[in-house]
Motif scaffolding. Structure first.
Motif, short mmCIF file in Angstrom:
data_model
loop_
_atom_site.label_atom_id
_atom_site.label_comp_id
_atom_site.label_asym_id
_atom_site.label_seq_id
_atom_site.Cartn_x
_atom_site.Cartn_y
_atom_site.Cartn_z
N ALA A 8 44.58 39.43 -65.41
CA ALA A 8 44.39 38.25 -64.56
C ALA A 8 43.81 37.12 -65.39
O ALA A 8 42.97 37.34 -66.27
CB ALA A 8 43.45 38.59 -63.41
N SER A 13 41.04 35.79 -61.48
CA SER A 13 39.90 36.71 -61.35
C SER A 13 38.88 36.16 -60.36
O SER A 13 38.39 36.89 -59.49
CB SER A 13 39.22 36.94 -62.70
OG SER A 13 40.05 37.68 -63.55
N ARG A 17 38.02 37.91 -56.78
CA ARG A 17 36.65 38.32 -56.43
C ARG A 17 36.22 37.66 -55.12
O ARG A 17 35.60 38.30 -54.27
CB ARG A 17 35.67 37.98 -57.55
CG ARG A 17 35.75 38.93 -58.73
CD ARG A 17 34.59 38.77 -59.68
NE ARG A 17 34.49 37.43 -60.25
CZ ARG A 17 35.13 37.00 -61.33
NH1 ARG A 17 35.94 37.83 -61.97
NH2 ARG A 17 34.96 35.78 -61.77
N GLU A 62 42.21 44.48 -61.79
CA GLU A 62 40.80 44.47 -61.40
C GLU A 62 40.54 45.39 -60.22
O GLU A 62 39.81 45.06 -59.30
CB GLU A 62 40.34 43.04 -61.14
CG GLU A 62 40.48 42.18 -62.38
CD GLU A 62 39.75 40.87 -62.31
OE1 GLU A 62 38.88 40.69 -61.45
OE2 GLU A 62 40.05 40.02 -63.16
#
Length: 122
Positions: A8, A13, A17, A62
């Protein structure tokens, strides 16, 4: 079949998140096939879509799984060995979770494709 490596960008990212913090566990799903349907994956809560026999784990980014759906002929056409998750201007596709306001996730191949007649072959 081995999973594709999916990385990513910093922007993706951060967006991922934020989305996980807001929505909990997530998943990505792509149409797969030969038409490039992976370019704009949909991002969903992990339990929002039942994974069926035609959905195959492409890889993870992730800790978030990325699934590809095979086409009507039972293959996913060509797949790359590696992809990059990024964000781009534009609305999220359909009922996908947006990467940010007026931003959507993108999935771009970064290595040569592996063509197969059956998803289990490589």
């Amino acid at each position: 079949m081995t999973s594709a490596q999916i990385s990513a960008t910093p922007g993706a990212s951060t967006a991922l998140r934020r989305a996980v913090a807001e929505h909990g566990a997530l998943m990505f799903h792509t149409s797969g096939g030969r038409v490039g349907g992976r370019q704009y994956p949909i991002c969903l809560p992990a339990d929002a879509l039942r994974i069926g026999a035609r959905d195959h784990l492409l890889g993870e980014v992730e800790g978030v799984p990325v699934y590809a759906m095979e086409d009507r002929e039972g293959s996913i056409g060509c797949r790359a060995e590696a992809y990059v998750l990024d964000v781009a201007p534009g609305p999220a596709i359909g009922f996908s979770i947006a990467a940010a306001h007026s931003m959507r996730f993108t999935l771009t191949p970064v290595s040569e494709g592996v063509c197969c007649s059956d998803f289990g072959e490589s």
